[in-house]
Design an enzyme around this catalytic site. Structure first.
Site, PDB file in Angstrom:
ATOM      1  N   THR A 169       0.859  -1.183   0.000  1.00 32.33           N
ATOM      2  CA  THR A 169       0.000   0.000   0.000  1.00 32.33           C
ATOM      3  C   THR A 169       0.896   1.233   0.000  1.00 32.33           C
ATOM      4  O   THR A 169       2.118   1.125   0.064  1.00 32.33           O
ATOM      5  CB  THR A 169      -0.923   0.027   1.229  1.00 32.33           C
ATOM      6  OG1 THR A 169      -0.160   0.420   2.389  1.00 32.33           O
ATOM      7  CG2 THR A 169      -1.557  -1.337   1.493  1.00 32.33           C
ATOM      8  N   CYS A 170       0.284   2.420  -0.026  1.00 32.49           N
ATOM      9  CA  CYS A 170       1.101   3.632  -0.016  1.00 32.49           C
ATOM     10  C   CYS A 170       1.805   3.821   1.324  1.00 32.49           C
ATOM     11  O   CYS A 170       2.839   4.492   1.396  1.00 32.49           O
ATOM     12  CB  CYS A 170       0.234   4.855  -0.325  1.00 32.49           C
ATOM     13  SG  CYS A 170      -1.135   5.109   0.825  1.00 32.49           S
TER      14      CYS A 170
END
Length: 419
Positions: A49-50
Site C-alpha cells: 500500500t502507499c
C-alpha cells in the site's frame, strides 16, 4: 515451519523509500512466484500500500536475511541500505502484527477501514499466484475474522477522524438527502479529493469542482462524475451550490461576504452549508454573519475530530483484548497441526490392524466357522492388537519411573481413577 514477516511502513521509512519497495498489481504475481521459488520459502504473500509493504512467508528458517536479500535483489537495492528501515516478526509476534494491521490498529489514521480491503487484495493475489498454502491461508482467514470482530464489537471505525469525512458527515446532518443537493468543491488537492470521494459514496446529487488549474479540476471531476470549472467561473456557479467546501493554498480569501450575498439572492435565500478547510482561510469570516449561511472552519471540525479520536483510542484498547484472544485461538490451531502426522500415523496403524483382523474373520466364515464364533474371535483379536503397543509402552514407562508418561496415558485414554 516458521511464520516469518519483514516490512516497512510510514513509521519506519520515508515515502522516498516506501515507493521504491512498492509492488504494483502488474508485477505482484511474478514477484510472488519468484519469492515462493526460494528453497527456504514454502508459502508467500505481499501486502503493498502507499503506507506499507510487508512480506509474509511460511519458511523452513527463522533467518530473515534470506527475505531481506531477496527484496533488495528484486528492487535493485543494497540490502545494507535497506535494513535500517525494516522490521521483522516471527511466530506469535507476526500473528499479532497482521491482526493489528488488518484491524486498523497500526494505521496512520487509527481504525481506518481501507487496510482490511487491501489485506484481502493481498490474499487474493497470493491465491491467484498459487503461493498460499495451509498455514498462510489459514492465517489470512483468521486475520479477516479477527478484524471483522474488532469492527463489530468495538466502535473503532464509527467516528470520523479526517476533516473531509467530518465535513461530509456534518452535511448529512443538515440535509436530509444528499442526493437532492449540489456540492461545490474549491481546490483539487488531497483533502478535496477525499471530500469528493466521501460525497460520491454518500450519493451526492451533483458535484462541481473549481480550481485555478482547470486540468486538475477536470481530472478529479472525471473520477466522480462531476463537472469542472475554472476558479474564475466561480461567481457564475456559486448560486447553484447547496454545499460549498473549500481547501486551497491561496494566501487570500477566495469567497467574500459580498459574493456569497449575491449568490444567496439568486437562490432566493435558500440556505447554504459552507466548510472552510483552508489555513489561511478561503472564505471570509464575515460570511458567517449572513443569515442563510452555515459556515464552519477547520477549527470547528477539529474539536469533533479530537473527540472522535479519543473514542477510537478507547475502542482500540477493547480491540487489543479481542486480538489477544484471537492470537491464542490461532496459536492453538498451529499447535494442533504439529500433532497431525502423529494422528495420521496412529489412524493408519489402527486401520491396518482392523483390515488384517477383518480379512482373517472373512476367511474363517468362508471356511465354515460360525458367525458367533467368528465375531467373538474378531472382537478379541482387535482388542488385543489395539491395546498391545500402548500397554507395552506404559509398562516400560512405569519401569523407568516415567510417571509423566503414565499420567499422560491416563489423560489421553480418559481412564477414571480406580482403587
Amino acid at each position: 515451519m516458521t511464520l516469518l514477516a519483514v516490512g516497512i511502513n510510514y513509521q519506519t521509512a520515508p515515502v522516498s523509500v516506501r515507493e521504491r519497495l512498492s509492488f504494483p498489481a502488474d508485477v505482484l504475481q511474478p514477484s510472488l512466484q519468484e519469492l515462493h521459488n526460494l528453497k527456504e520459502i514454502s508459502e508467500a504473500a505481499i501486502l503493498s500500500t502507499c503506507n506499507r509493504t510487508e512480506f509474509y512467508c511460511a519458511a523452513s528458517t527463522t533467518n530473515q536475511q534470506i527475505l531481506i536479500d531477496w527484496v533488495a535483489q528484486n528492487k535493485h537495492l543494497d540490502s545494507h541500505d535497506l535494513t535500517p528501515y525494516l522490521y521483522s516478526h516471527t511466530g506469535p509476534a507476526l500473528i499479532r502484527h497482521i491482526f493489528r494491521v488488518a484491524s486498523g490498529l497500526d494505521s496512520m489514521i487509527l481504525g481506518e477501514p481501507q487496510i482490511l480491503g487491501q489485506m484481502k487484495t493481498a490474499y487474493q493475489a497470493a491465491c491467484d499466484a498459487g503461493t498460499l498454502g495451509k498455514h498462510l491461508g489459514k492465517l489470512f482467514q483468521h486475520t479477516f475474522t479477527a478484524a471483522k470482530k474488532v469492527r463489530t464489537d468495538t466502535a473503532i471505525g464509527s467516528s470520523p477522524v479526517s476533516v473531509a469525512f467530518a465535513a461530509v458527515q456534518l452535511a448529512q446532518q443538515i440535509f436530509d438527502k444528499l442526493s437532492e443537493q449540489t456540492a461545490l468543491l474549491i481546490g483539487a488537492g488531497e483533502t478535496i479529493e477525499l471530500t469528493a470521494r466521501h460525497l460520491s459514496q454518500q450519493g451526492i446529487g451533483r458535484l462541481i469542482i473549481a480550481n485555478r488549474t482547470f486540468d486538475k479540476a477536470h481530472a478529479l471531476a472525471t473520477q466522480f462524475n462531476g463537472y469542472a470549472i475554472d476558479l474564475s467561473e466561480l461567481p457564475n456557479h456559486l448560486a447553484e451550490a447547496d454545499i460549498v467546501i473549500s481547501s486551497t493554498a491561496s494566501s487570500l480569501p477566495i469567497l467574500g461576504k459580498g459574493r456569497v450575498e449575491s449568490a444567496l439572492k439568486k437562490r432566493k435565500h435558500k440556505p447554504m452549508f459552507m466548510v472552510d478547510l483552508a489555513v489561511p482561510r478561503d472564505i471570509e469570516a464575515e460570511v458567517e454573519q449572513l443569515r442563510d449561511v452555515y459556515l464552519y472552519t477547520v477549527d470547528d471540525l477539529q474539536h469533533t475530530i479530537d473527540q472522535n479520536m479519543n473514542s477510537r483510542r478507547l475502542a482500540a484498547a477493547q480491540a487489543e483484548e479481542i486480538i489477544d484472544t484471537q492470537v491464542d485461538y490461532f496459536l492453538a490451531w498451529l499447535r494442533a497441526q504439529g500433532a497431525q502426522s502423529t494422528l495420521r500415523d496412529f489412524r493408519l496403524s489402527a486401520e491396518t490392524i482392523r483390515d488384517e483382523a477383518l480379512q482373517k474373520a472373512q476367511l474363517a466364515l468362508k471356511n465354515g466357522a460360525s458367525a458367533e464364533e467368528t465375531l467373538n474371535r474378531l472382537a478379541h483379536t482387535l482388542t488385543n492388537k489395539l491395546i498391545h503397543t500402548p500397554s507395552s509402552q506404559i509398562r516400560i514407562a512405569a519401569e523407568n519411573e516415567r510417571h509423566d508418561l503414565v499420567a499422560a496415558a491416563r489423560e489421553i485414554f480418559k481412564l477414571s481413577d480406580t482403587q
